[in-house]
Scaffold this active site. Structure first.
Site, mmCIF file in Angstrom:
data_model
loop_
_atom_site.group_PDB
_atom_site.id
_atom_site.type_symbol
_atom_site.label_atom_id
_atom_site.label_comp_id
_atom_site.label_asym_id
_atom_site.label_seq_id
_atom_site.Cartn_x
_atom_site.Cartn_y
_atom_site.Cartn_z
ATOM 1 N N GLU A 194 0.840 -1.203 0.000
ATOM 2 C CA GLU A 194 0.000 0.000 0.000
ATOM 3 C C GLU A 194 0.878 1.257 0.000
ATOM 4 O O GLU A 194 0.785 2.114 0.897
ATOM 5 C CB GLU A 194 -1.000 -0.024 1.173
ATOM 6 C CG GLU A 194 -1.945 -1.218 1.057
ATOM 7 C CD GLU A 194 -3.175 -1.195 1.957
ATOM 8 O OE1 GLU A 194 -3.250 -0.365 2.871
ATOM 9 O OE2 GLU A 194 -4.082 -2.021 1.714
ATOM 10 N N GLU A 317 -4.725 -8.615 -1.030
ATOM 11 C CA GLU A 317 -5.540 -8.438 0.184
ATOM 12 C C GLU A 317 -6.996 -8.344 -0.235
ATOM 13 O O GLU A 317 -7.346 -7.477 -1.047
ATOM 14 C CB GLU A 317 -5.125 -7.193 0.975
ATOM 15 C CG GLU A 317 -3.816 -7.373 1.721
ATOM 16 C CD GLU A 317 -3.468 -6.209 2.635
ATOM 17 O OE1 GLU A 317 -4.380 -5.569 3.206
ATOM 18 O OE2 GLU A 317 -2.256 -5.939 2.774
HETATM 19 O O1 AHR Z 1 -5.152 -6.383 6.589
HETATM 20 C C1 AHR Z 1 -5.087 -5.275 7.429
HETATM 21 C C2 AHR Z 1 -4.453 -4.073 6.765
HETATM 22 O O2 AHR Z 1 -5.248 -3.664 5.688
HETATM 23 C C3 AHR Z 1 -3.114 -4.288 6.133
HETATM 24 O O3 AHR Z 1 -2.071 -4.191 7.054
HETATM 25 C C4 AHR Z 1 -3.030 -3.202 5.120
HETATM 26 O O4 AHR Z 1 -2.217 -3.534 4.030
HETATM 27 C C5 AHR Z 1 -4.473 -2.963 4.736
HETATM 28 O O5 AHR Z 1 -4.801 -1.635 4.756
#
Ligand code: AHR
Length: 513
Positions: A194, A317
């Site tokens: 991110e 994610e």
């Molecule tokens: O999964 C939780 C968080 O969500 C992670 O650390 C981040 O990459 C995302 O914003």
């Protein structure tokens, strides 16, 4: 009058035809393999994912473990066929300095985990522990490099420490000194996480230069075991991010772009994980099904620069995100997991399967005790969530040939809004078995689905189903097996035509021989 009757009959017929669920599968059009890495997971130093989730410490006498890692967790994840595990973050990754987590444990420094509750991180679970655990799981590691607050030297040293042959670098001597006599196999490397947010709040135009610098020094030790480099990708519908990465990253410097998308109702009011309303359910599913549009549009941008689809989209994610369970640390992101989560998992995995030409990896957030977990632990107890069961049922698609399909579904209607009730994907495995996974997200109605298969013939069908009385149902430490897959009988096969009756909010996986 006669004319009026004919028109009325035609309209009635059209309405009935439109109110049917049909799926046509074309076996002759199959060409793409569903990468097993689509069924990947994500583990971060966050809450009780690592500590008390995977790792309970080598000296723990009450919870059976190997080198401190819970044996019940290892057995469950192996049964689910976990193919890849991302670590150590997430946001944590861009604060993590891998050298703090190697060597004698009593000499490892402690730090504060600033992203996740400012709790003490004693670094007792580090690189050796993680990579040895992946070997135990039979899962490939995906290491997320620190680009936000690290250095290119630190990252290239990590590559050398983990993958270079003995005697080729001071890092490999260091590895030897730390008790590991051979390199591990680490193919997947993330260059930051991110980068647009917790990984440095960069503009994409800046990140591409940073990426190029880091990637330059992350060298393979030879050409036979190449590193697979994944750029920190877009959030949701940030198509500009993908466009600039595709345009500005040299093709020989990356293999995949990430994409993060959570099924969250409202970041300021996420709602409860169990006691949710139908409206909250509907919105969650709207967010989950948005994955189809996101994957399609990001892929279309990638197609412009990479028409032969050599580069992958890694949805590294994804999953449902709700308010934490009452009474738990808000920074630990611990939530329960209901049939709603099974709907998110089944639907998103169907989307990834159907985009097998471009989506080559996905990592559900997160594997234990955090967000949409497949496992929850409480001291010596461990439970499997509905999401676990979906992942386990769907593992038949791993590395199978994707069978393209067309779904026509009736609507699941709530007030003035509607979503498609049924979604599906299909594949043929190496043993010649065909599998079809079906999801009915409608919480109120069973769906009858007619499936026509072109280009193959079958003599038998069997299946498994995951369902429960209410979409808010979940497995608890007191009732751990309330929801689990059972045999599915409501299917008939006649030639190449199947008729399936899928109960409300359920997931079905069929096997055809
Ligand atoms: O999964 C939780 C968080 O969500 C992670 O650390 C981040 O990459 C995302 O914003």
């Amino acid at each position: 009058m006669k004319r009026f009757l004919i028109i009325a009959c035609f309209m009635a017929f059209t309405a009935i035809a439109a109110a049917q669920n049909t799926i046509s599968i074309d076996v002759t059009g199959a060409k793409d393999t569903i990468s097993r890495f689509i069924y990947g997971h994500f583990s971060e130093h966050l809450g009780h994912c690592i500590y008390d989730g995977f790792y309970v410490g080598e000296n723990n006498k009450s919870i059976p473990n190997k080198n401190g890692v819970r044996l019940d967790v290892i057995a469950a994840l192996k049964k689910m066929k976990i193919p890849v595990l991302r670590w150590p973050g997430g946001c944590f990754a861009d604060t993590y300095h891998w050298r703090d987590g190697v060597g004698p444990k009593e000499k490892r420094p402690s730090m504060l985990n600033v992203w996740w509750g400012n709790v003490k991180e004693d670094n007792s679970f580090g690189t050796n522990e993680f990579l040895n655990m992946c070997e135990e799981l039979g899962a490939e590691p995906y290491l997320s490099g620190n680009v936000g607050s690290g250095t290119p030297q630190e990252l290239t040293d990590w590559v050398k420490y983990t993958t270079y042959p003995n005697g080729s670098s001071p890092m490999t001597d260091f590895r030897m000194a730390n008790g590991r006599t051979t390199p591990w196999k680490v193919g997947f490397w993330g260059l930051g996480n991110e980068a647009w947010g917790c990984g440095g709040n960069m503009k994409v135009e800046h990140y591409v230069d940073v990426y190029r610098q880091y990637a330059t020094f992350m060298t393979d030790w030879n050409n036979s075991d190449k590193l697979y480099r994944i750029a920190s990708g877009a959030s949701d519908n940030d198509y500009h991010w993908t466009e600039v990465l595709m345009k500005e990253l040299p093709a020989n410097m990356f293999d995949a772009l990430g994409l993060h998308h959570y099924s969250v109702i409202d970041w300021n009011k996420k709602g409860p994980s169990t006691n949710f309303s139908e409206k909250e359910y509907f919105i969650t599913m709207q967010r989950a099904l948005l994955m189809e549009e996101l994957v399609t549009k990001h892929s279309a941008i990638m197609d412009k620069y990479d028409p032969k689809k050599k580069k992958a989209l890694a949805v590294d994610e994804w999953g449902g995100w709700y308010d934490v369970e009452p009474g738990t640390n808000p920074a630990f992101l611990f939530q329960q997991n209901t049939m709603r989560d099974a709907m998110i998992a089944g639907s998103n995995l169907n989307i990834f399967n159907n985009h097998a030409d471009r989506v080559k990896m996905a990592n559900l957030a997160q594997v234990i005790n955090v967000l949409q977990a497949v496992i929850l632990t409480d001291k010596e107890k461990m439970i499997l969530t509905p999401t676990y069961h979906v992942m386990e049922m769907y593992n038949v698609h791993q590395d199978a040939l994707m069978l393209p399909l067309k779904v026509t579904s009736v609507d699941y209607v709530l007030g003035k809004d509607k979503l498609k009730a049924v979604n599906a994907s299909a594949s043929k495995d190496k043993n010649g078995l065909t599998h079809i996974s079906l999801v009915n997200i409608d919480p109120n109605k069973e769906q009858t689905v007619t499936i026509n298969i072109k280009g193959a013939s079958y003599s038998s069908v069997s299946g498994r189903i995951l369902k429960s009385g209410r979409m808010q149902d979940y497995n608890s430490f007191d009732n751990p097996e309330k929801i689990k897959p059972v045999n599915f009988e409501a299917v008939t096969l006649a030639g190449n035509k199947l008729v399936v009756k899928i109960p409300a909010t359920s997931v079905v996986v069929l096997e055809l021989k």
